[in-house]
Design a protein around this motif. Sequence first.
Motif, PDB file in Angstrom:
ATOM      1  N   LEU A  14      -9.217  11.633   9.425  1.00 55.55           N
ATOM      2  CA  LEU A  14      -7.899  11.393  10.015  1.00 55.55           C
ATOM      3  C   LEU A  14      -7.772   9.935  10.474  1.00 55.55           C
ATOM      4  N   GLN A  15      -8.802   9.439  11.151  1.00 60.46           N
ATOM      5  CA  GLN A  15      -8.770   8.067  11.649  1.00 60.46           C
ATOM      6  C   GLN A  15      -8.714   7.063  10.497  1.00 60.46           C
ATOM      7  N   ALA A  16      -9.567   7.213   9.518  1.00 57.00           N
ATOM      8  CA  ALA A  16      -9.599   6.284   8.384  1.00 57.00           C
ATOM      9  C   ALA A  16      -8.278   6.303   7.620  1.00 57.00           C
ATOM     10  N   CYS A  17      -7.736   7.495   7.390  1.00 59.11           N
ATOM     11  CA  CYS A  17      -6.474   7.593   6.654  1.00 59.11           C
ATOM     12  C   CYS A  17      -5.304   7.047   7.468  1.00 59.11           C
ATOM     13  N   SER A  18      -5.363   7.153   8.773  1.00 57.80           N
ATOM     14  CA  SER A  18      -4.326   6.571   9.627  1.00 57.80           C
ATOM     15  C   SER A  18      -4.402   5.045   9.584  1.00 57.80           C
ATOM     16  N   PHE A  19      -5.608   4.496   9.618  1.00 49.47           N
ATOM     17  CA  PHE A  19      -5.749   3.042   9.453  1.00 49.47           C
ATOM     18  C   PHE A  19      -5.242   2.633   8.064  1.00 49.47           C
ATOM     19  N   ARG A  20      -5.552   3.438   7.059  1.00 53.17           N
ATOM     20  CA  ARG A  20      -5.065   3.159   5.703  1.00 53.17           C
ATOM     21  C   ARG A  20      -3.533   3.145   5.662  1.00 53.17           C
TER      22      ARG A  20
END
Length: 150
Positions: free
Chosen positions: A47-53
């Motif tokens: 979730l965190q990585a995809c939100s940064f993406r």
Amino acid sequence: MKLQVGDKVPTFKAKTQSGENFKLLDYIGKPLVIYFYPKDNTPGCTLQACSFRDQYQDFQDLGAEVIGISGDSEESHDKFAKKHKLPFVLLSDFKKNIRNAFGVPSHLFGLLPGRVTYVINKEGIIVSIFNSINAASHIPTALKAIQKMK
């Protein structure tokens, strides 16, 4: 030693998800978001990585670069980045040297590596530290800190 706002970011070298050499010194001179996360392909970290993406262009528009760091291997990072189309660098810190240099605490009685985001200005000074197990809250907090620098 735990880093605090106002401290100079420690310089380090690591391997990226594609096996390339990474030197933090090459990135000083632009705003940076360095986020430490527990593990690739776990629900919160994904979730965190995809939100940064999803907001990566917003960071880029402000001249900032995003860098993710965990103890996973380069191979794990490579699969994670490709699977989720992550446009930013992921660094492997399996010996926890970078995590220790920043003083990132652990969660759950030391069983889970901590989730901490650092925002660093062009001069290499830490201007914001956000420590929360809540993965989704890191992105808006980091973006606000970058926007304040402009």
